[in-house]
Design a protein around this motif. Structure first.
Motif, mmCIF file in Angstrom:
data_model
loop_
_atom_site.group_PDB
_atom_site.id
_atom_site.type_symbol
_atom_site.label_atom_id
_atom_site.label_comp_id
_atom_site.label_asym_id
_atom_site.label_seq_id
_atom_site.Cartn_x
_atom_site.Cartn_y
_atom_site.Cartn_z
ATOM 1 N N ALA A 5 43.721 51.688 33.596
ATOM 2 C CA ALA A 5 42.692 52.638 33.195
ATOM 3 C C ALA A 5 42.954 53.158 31.787
ATOM 4 N N ASP A 6 41.889 53.667 31.172
ATOM 5 C CA ASP A 6 42.019 54.238 29.833
ATOM 6 C C ASP A 6 42.639 55.633 29.870
ATOM 7 N N GLN A 7 42.338 56.405 30.916
ATOM 8 C CA GLN A 7 42.860 57.762 30.998
ATOM 9 C C GLN A 7 44.377 57.725 31.225
ATOM 10 N N PRO A 8 45.139 58.489 30.439
ATOM 11 C CA PRO A 8 46.612 58.446 30.542
ATOM 12 C C PRO A 8 47.142 58.724 31.944
ATOM 13 N N ALA A 9 46.590 59.743 32.625
ATOM 14 C CA ALA A 9 47.101 60.101 33.951
ATOM 15 C C ALA A 9 46.920 58.949 34.929
ATOM 16 N N ARG A 10 45.727 58.369 34.918
ATOM 17 C CA ARG A 10 45.461 57.264 35.838
ATOM 18 C C ARG A 10 46.244 56.016 35.441
ATOM 19 N N PHE A 11 46.396 55.814 34.137
ATOM 20 C CA PHE A 11 47.177 54.666 33.643
ATOM 21 C C PHE A 11 48.609 54.737 34.175
ATOM 22 N N ARG A 129 43.889 46.813 44.249
ATOM 23 C CA ARG A 129 44.188 46.674 42.815
ATOM 24 C C ARG A 129 43.299 45.609 42.183
ATOM 25 N N VAL A 130 43.149 44.481 42.859
ATOM 26 C CA VAL A 130 42.303 43.406 42.340
ATOM 27 C C VAL A 130 40.851 43.856 42.283
ATOM 28 N N ARG A 131 40.411 44.603 43.287
ATOM 29 C CA ARG A 131 39.035 45.106 43.282
ATOM 30 C C ARG A 131 38.806 46.015 42.077
ATOM 31 N N TRP A 132 39.784 46.893 41.805
ATOM 32 C CA TRP A 132 39.633 47.784 40.645
ATOM 33 C C TRP A 132 39.610 46.979 39.352
ATOM 34 N N ILE A 133 40.493 45.996 39.221
ATOM 35 C CA ILE A 133 40.545 45.180 38.000
ATOM 36 C C ILE A 133 39.211 44.478 37.767
ATOM 37 N N ARG A 134 38.621 43.949 38.821
ATOM 38 C CA ARG A 134 37.336 43.267 38.680
ATOM 39 C C ARG A 134 36.252 44.238 38.234
ATOM 40 N N GLU A 135 36.212 45.411 38.876
ATOM 41 C CA GLU A 135 35.194 46.406 38.515
ATOM 42 C C GLU A 135 35.404 46.902 37.091
ATOM 43 N N ALA A 136 36.651 47.218 36.752
ATOM 44 C CA ALA A 136 36.932 47.749 35.422
ATOM 45 C C ALA A 136 36.686 46.691 34.351
ATOM 46 N N SER A 137 37.027 45.455 34.627
ATOM 47 C CA SER A 137 36.811 44.390 33.642
ATOM 48 C C SER A 137 35.326 44.165 33.410
ATOM 49 N N GLU A 191 30.484 58.086 36.025
ATOM 50 C CA GLU A 191 30.792 56.778 36.597
ATOM 51 C C GLU A 191 31.960 56.116 35.877
ATOM 52 N N LEU A 192 31.994 56.235 34.561
ATOM 53 C CA LEU A 192 33.088 55.639 33.797
ATOM 54 C C LEU A 192 34.420 56.282 34.157
ATOM 55 N N ASP A 193 34.415 57.607 34.318
ATOM 56 C CA ASP A 193 35.645 58.292 34.726
ATOM 57 C C ASP A 193 36.110 57.803 36.097
ATOM 58 N N ALA A 194 35.139 57.576 36.993
ATOM 59 C CA ALA A 194 35.492 57.113 38.338
ATOM 60 C C ALA A 194 36.117 55.732 38.293
ATOM 61 N N VAL A 195 35.641 54.883 37.390
ATOM 62 C CA VAL A 195 36.179 53.532 37.264
ATOM 63 C C VAL A 195 37.483 53.529 36.473
ATOM 64 N N GLY A 196 37.648 54.497 35.569
ATOM 65 C CA GLY A 196 38.843 54.553 34.740
ATOM 66 C C GLY A 196 38.622 54.064 33.336
#
Length: 208
Positions: A5-11, A129-137, A191-196
């Motif tokens: 994610a872009d946000q430091p805390a989530r990263f 993790r893979v689901r998040w990577i696909r959504e974020a990508s 929505e962007l914050d939710a995705v990261g």
């Protein structure tokens, strides 16, 4: 591909969880190895019996061979030695079988001890993790491409809790239809914050 994610805390949370997963796998592989080594010690008596019986069988066989060369009495005297040699060989084979059985049990027990905890945790985490990577990508490709923030704003209306939408606007759907840049940017940010992801720099986002 968007891995974090872009946000430091989530990263740092994602990075920490990845490290924990790798450590978890390594730790259980080590435990499985320890269990394997511990159970393999049960094979040592069988190995020693096999080695001793093999040596005895070879010695008796050699003795019988020497007696076979003695004229007249050789055949009769050598027979007990030959039988004893065969019995020792059978004992050596039994020792080998015991050692192989212990080694096989050690392998499968160590393998199971390591595999079960890894399978319990690993797939659950990896799937998410893979689901998040696909959504974020996919989201990052939209941000970097020609698509505007209305895509994320529309997704926010269908995905975000009503309480969050109400804090943005009393009529988020109407604002989206009217093309209200401030509301669109605010909805997209939800929505962007939710995705990261981080919203692209634009007048609409900066002014919201």
């Amino acid at each position: 591909m968007k891995l974090y994610a872009d946000q430091p805390a989530r990263f740092f949370l994602q990075l920490a969880l990845d490290v924990v997963l790798v450590s978890w796998v390594i730790a259980w592989i080590w435990v499985g190895t320890v269990v394997n080594d511990g159970v393999e010690t049960l094979a040592e008596p069988g190995v020693r019996i096999s080695a001793s019986a093999t040596d005895l069988s070879d010695s008796l066989s050699d003795a019988g061979g020497v007696l076979d060369d003695v004229p007249v009495v050789g055949d009769g005297v050598a027979t007990p030695f030959d039988k004893a040699s065969e019995a020792s060989a059978a004992m050596a084979e039994a020792g080998d079988s015991e050692a192989r059985a212990a080694e096989k049990a050690a392998f499968w027990l160590g393998f199971t001890v390591a595999l079960l905890p890894i399978l319990y945790v690993g797939p659950r985490y990896v799937v998410g993790r893979v689901r998040w990577i696909r959504e974020a990508s996919a989201g990052q490709r939209l941000i970097d491409g020609p698509a505007d923030l209305e895509v994320f704003a529309l997704r926010a209306i269908t995905h975000q809790p009503l309480s969050r939408l109400a804090r943005v606007s009393d009529d988020p759907v109407g604002a989206l239809r009217r093309g209200d840049d401030l509301v669109v940017a605010a909805l997209a940010r939800l929505e962007l914050d939710a995705v990261g992801l981080t919203a692209p720099a634009s007048p609409g986002v900066a002014g919201s």
